[in-house]
Design a protein around this motif. Structure first.
Motif, short mmCIF file in Angstrom:
data_model
loop_
_atom_site.label_atom_id
_atom_site.label_comp_id
_atom_site.label_asym_id
_atom_site.label_seq_id
_atom_site.Cartn_x
_atom_site.Cartn_y
_atom_site.Cartn_z
N LEU A 32 30.34 10.83 -5.86
CA LEU A 32 30.45 10.17 -4.56
C LEU A 32 30.21 8.66 -4.68
O LEU A 32 30.76 7.88 -3.90
CB LEU A 32 29.45 10.78 -3.58
N LEU A 33 29.40 8.26 -5.66
CA LEU A 33 29.11 6.84 -5.84
C LEU A 33 30.38 6.04 -6.12
O LEU A 33 30.52 4.90 -5.65
CB LEU A 33 28.10 6.66 -6.97
N LEU A 34 31.30 6.62 -6.87
CA LEU A 34 32.56 5.93 -7.16
C LEU A 34 33.31 5.61 -5.87
O LEU A 34 33.96 4.57 -5.75
CB LEU A 34 33.43 6.79 -8.07
N VAL A 35 33.20 6.50 -4.89
CA VAL A 35 33.85 6.27 -3.59
C VAL A 35 33.06 5.24 -2.79
O VAL A 35 33.63 4.31 -2.20
CB VAL A 35 33.95 7.59 -2.81
N VAL A 36 31.74 5.37 -2.79
CA VAL A 36 30.89 4.46 -2.02
C VAL A 36 31.07 3.01 -2.48
O VAL A 36 31.13 2.08 -1.65
CB VAL A 36 29.41 4.89 -2.14
N LEU A 37 31.18 2.81 -3.79
CA LEU A 37 31.26 1.45 -4.32
C LEU A 37 32.55 0.73 -3.95
O LEU A 37 32.67 -0.47 -4.15
CB LEU A 37 31.10 1.46 -5.84
N ARG A 38 33.53 1.46 -3.42
CA ARG A 38 34.75 0.81 -2.96
C ARG A 38 34.51 -0.04 -1.71
O ARG A 38 35.24 -0.99 -1.46
CB ARG A 38 35.82 1.86 -2.65
N GLY A 39 33.48 0.32 -0.94
CA GLY A 39 33.27 -0.41 0.30
C GLY A 39 31.87 -0.94 0.52
O GLY A 39 31.62 -1.67 1.47
N VAL A 40 30.92 -0.55 -0.36
CA VAL A 40 29.53 -0.95 -0.18
C VAL A 40 29.02 -1.61 -1.47
O VAL A 40 29.29 -1.12 -2.56
CB VAL A 40 28.63 0.27 0.15
N GLU A 41 28.30 -2.70 -1.33
CA GLU A 41 27.71 -3.36 -2.49
C GLU A 41 26.69 -2.43 -3.14
O GLU A 41 25.87 -1.79 -2.47
CB GLU A 41 27.03 -4.65 -2.05
N GLY A 42 26.74 -2.34 -4.47
CA GLY A 42 25.90 -1.39 -5.19
C GLY A 42 24.41 -1.59 -4.94
O GLY A 42 23.67 -0.62 -4.75
N VAL A 43 23.95 -2.83 -4.94
CA VAL A 43 22.52 -3.09 -4.76
C VAL A 43 22.06 -2.64 -3.38
O VAL A 43 20.97 -2.06 -3.23
CB VAL A 43 22.23 -4.59 -4.97
N ARG A 44 22.88 -2.87 -2.38
CA ARG A 44 22.51 -2.45 -1.02
C ARG A 44 22.41 -0.93 -0.93
O ARG A 44 21.47 -0.39 -0.34
CB ARG A 44 23.56 -2.96 -0.02
N TYR A 45 23.36 -0.23 -1.55
CA TYR A 45 23.32 1.23 -1.55
C TYR A 45 22.06 1.73 -2.26
O TYR A 45 21.38 2.65 -1.78
CB TYR A 45 24.56 1.80 -2.23
N LEU A 46 21.75 1.14 -3.40
CA LEU A 46 20.62 1.61 -4.20
C LEU A 46 19.30 1.42 -3.47
O LEU A 46 18.40 2.26 -3.57
CB LEU A 46 20.60 0.89 -5.55
N ARG A 47 19.16 0.34 -2.73
CA ARG A 47 17.92 0.11 -1.99
C ARG A 47 17.70 1.21 -0.94
O ARG A 47 16.59 1.73 -0.79
CB ARG A 47 17.95 -1.26 -1.30
N VAL A 48 18.76 1.57 -0.24
CA VAL A 48 18.65 2.62 0.78
C VAL A 48 18.35 3.97 0.15
O VAL A 48 17.49 4.73 0.61
CB VAL A 48 19.95 2.69 1.62
N SER A 49 19.05 4.29 -0.96
CA SER A 49 18.83 5.58 -1.59
C SER A 49 17.43 5.68 -2.20
O SER A 49 16.80 6.74 -2.16
CB SER A 49 19.89 5.83 -2.67
N ALA A 50 16.91 4.57 -2.75
CA ALA A 50 15.56 4.58 -3.31
C ALA A 50 14.52 4.80 -2.22
O ALA A 50 13.51 5.50 -2.43
CB ALA A 50 15.28 3.26 -4.05
#
Length: 372
Positions: A251-269
């Motif tokens: 799913l991360l491959l899909v998420v990274l198409r529209g969301v900055e990786g660092v922003r996603y990682l902060r929320v998931s952490a």
């Protein structure tokens, strides 16, 4: 070919992690000795890995990769034949630097293919690794059901590693733009170690690893010794966790198409800091869905910080590997520290220390794209 090398490496690691209760029983190891078996090779490997990484920025990358594959195969074979702590340490001590030459240089070559797509390529790498982590415990569980043991799995994987090494020797690698001598690379390394953004990414990599490799390494022991599952059941539970991690990486491959990786990682952490205590407190079978959720949320914990480190050092992928190994010197002490803590206060309370990983990620991830 590069992704196949990562798949094999994680197959070995996934099967070994699931087999730890059996290895501990067969070799009659304490928690402290088991931690020592991973910490000593980790320290030895981390001392050699910077040299290998710097040499990987030169013209001998192919030779280093193939040599690493041969020694990697030998390490897995020796693990299969280990009869005590000393031989296990020797086998793993060979494997640590060999993994750098074989697997890490394959990763560096992948990063050199498309510098502008590092996050997505690292996500592909992590997805492939997650597939190996999933298949490792499943293969072990199937072999156990057939009446064979963990040694048979290690022996078969050693043969696979040697076969893949032979294929890698005949394949092509991306051209290396910078062909610097090791001496010049040492200067680059020392300069990079004074940069705040590089140190940040190194710290974040080690923090994220607490909920990835470190948790995976202790999870089977926790399920068998604390929750009282059987070895085969623990291997399947580990497969649930790693399967969820695989789904998350997909799913991360899909998420990274529209969301900055660092922003996603902060929320998931942040989500992991909430879910992990619930997992530790949940009774028996109720842990399984929370374990699956942990795997899902932990996706990107390696790919995004590692892509950040490569991005901070454009054109110096070998130097990035060397720096990761320097950070690994600290990370290599973690299994030893946890093993000693488990021997003193029991494994169950020791598992709470892993919560430091997502807490550091939430507070330490950069607020902008530069990583500063």
């Amino acid at each position: 070919m590069l992704l196949a090398i990562e798949l094999l490496d994680e197959l070995v690691g996934g099967a070994r992690a699931a087999a730890l209760p059996l290895i501990r029983r067969d070799l009659d190891l304490s928690y402290g000795e088991l931690g020592l078996a991973f910490a000593v090779p980790g320290l030895i490997g981390s001392a050699l890995e910077p040299i290998i990484g710097l040499a990987g920025d030169g013209r001998n990358r192919r030779r280093l990769l193939v040599a690493g594959g041969v020694v990697f195969s030998l390490s897995v074979a020796l693990t299969a034949g280990a009869t005590g702590l000393a031989l296990l340490i020797v086998a793993l001590a060979l494997g640590n630097p060999a993994t750098t030459a074989f697997v890490s240089l394959a990763q560096a070559s992948l990063m050199d293919l498309e510098p502008r797509a590092r996050e997505r390529n690292m996500a592909r790498w992590a997805l492939t690794g997650s597939l190996g982590v999933v298949l490792g415990p499943v293969v072990l569980a199937l072999v156990l059901q057939l009446g064979l043991g963990w040694r048979a799995v290690s022996g078969a994987l050693a043969v696979c590693a040697l076969t893949l090494t032979a294929l890698a020797a005949r394949s092509s690698l991306p051209a290396i733009e910078r062909r610097e001598p090791v001496r010049a690379g040492v200067g680059n390394l020392m300069t990079a170690l004074r940069r705040r953004d590089v140190l940040r990414w190194l710290g974040l990599l080690e923090a994220s690893n607490l909920m990835l490799d470190v948790l995976g390494g202790f999870l089977a022991l926790y399920l068998v010794d604390v929750i009282r599952l059987g070895p085969a059941e623990a291997a399947l539970a580990l497969g649930v966790w790693s399967g969820a991690l695989l789904l998350g990486d997909t799913l991360l491959l899909v998420v990274l198409r529209g969301v900055e990786g660092v922003r996603y990682l902060r929320v998931s952490a942040l989500a992991v800091t909430l879910v992990y205590p619930l997992f530790l407190l949940a009774p028996g079978i109720a842990k399984l869905p929370l374990l699956a959720l942990l795997g899902l949320l932990s996706a990107g914990g390696y790919a995004i910080p590692k892509a950040g480190l490569y991005g901070a050092l454009p054109g110096k992928s070998g130097t990035a590997i060397a720096l990761g190994s320097v950070g690994g010197l600290v990370g290599a002490l973690v299994p030893l520290g946890l093993g000693l803590a488990a021997g003193q206060v029991a494994l169950a309370p020791t598992m709470w220390l892993l919560l430091l990983g997502p807490i550091v990620l939430v507070g330490g991830l950069p607020r902008d794209r530069t990583g500063a």
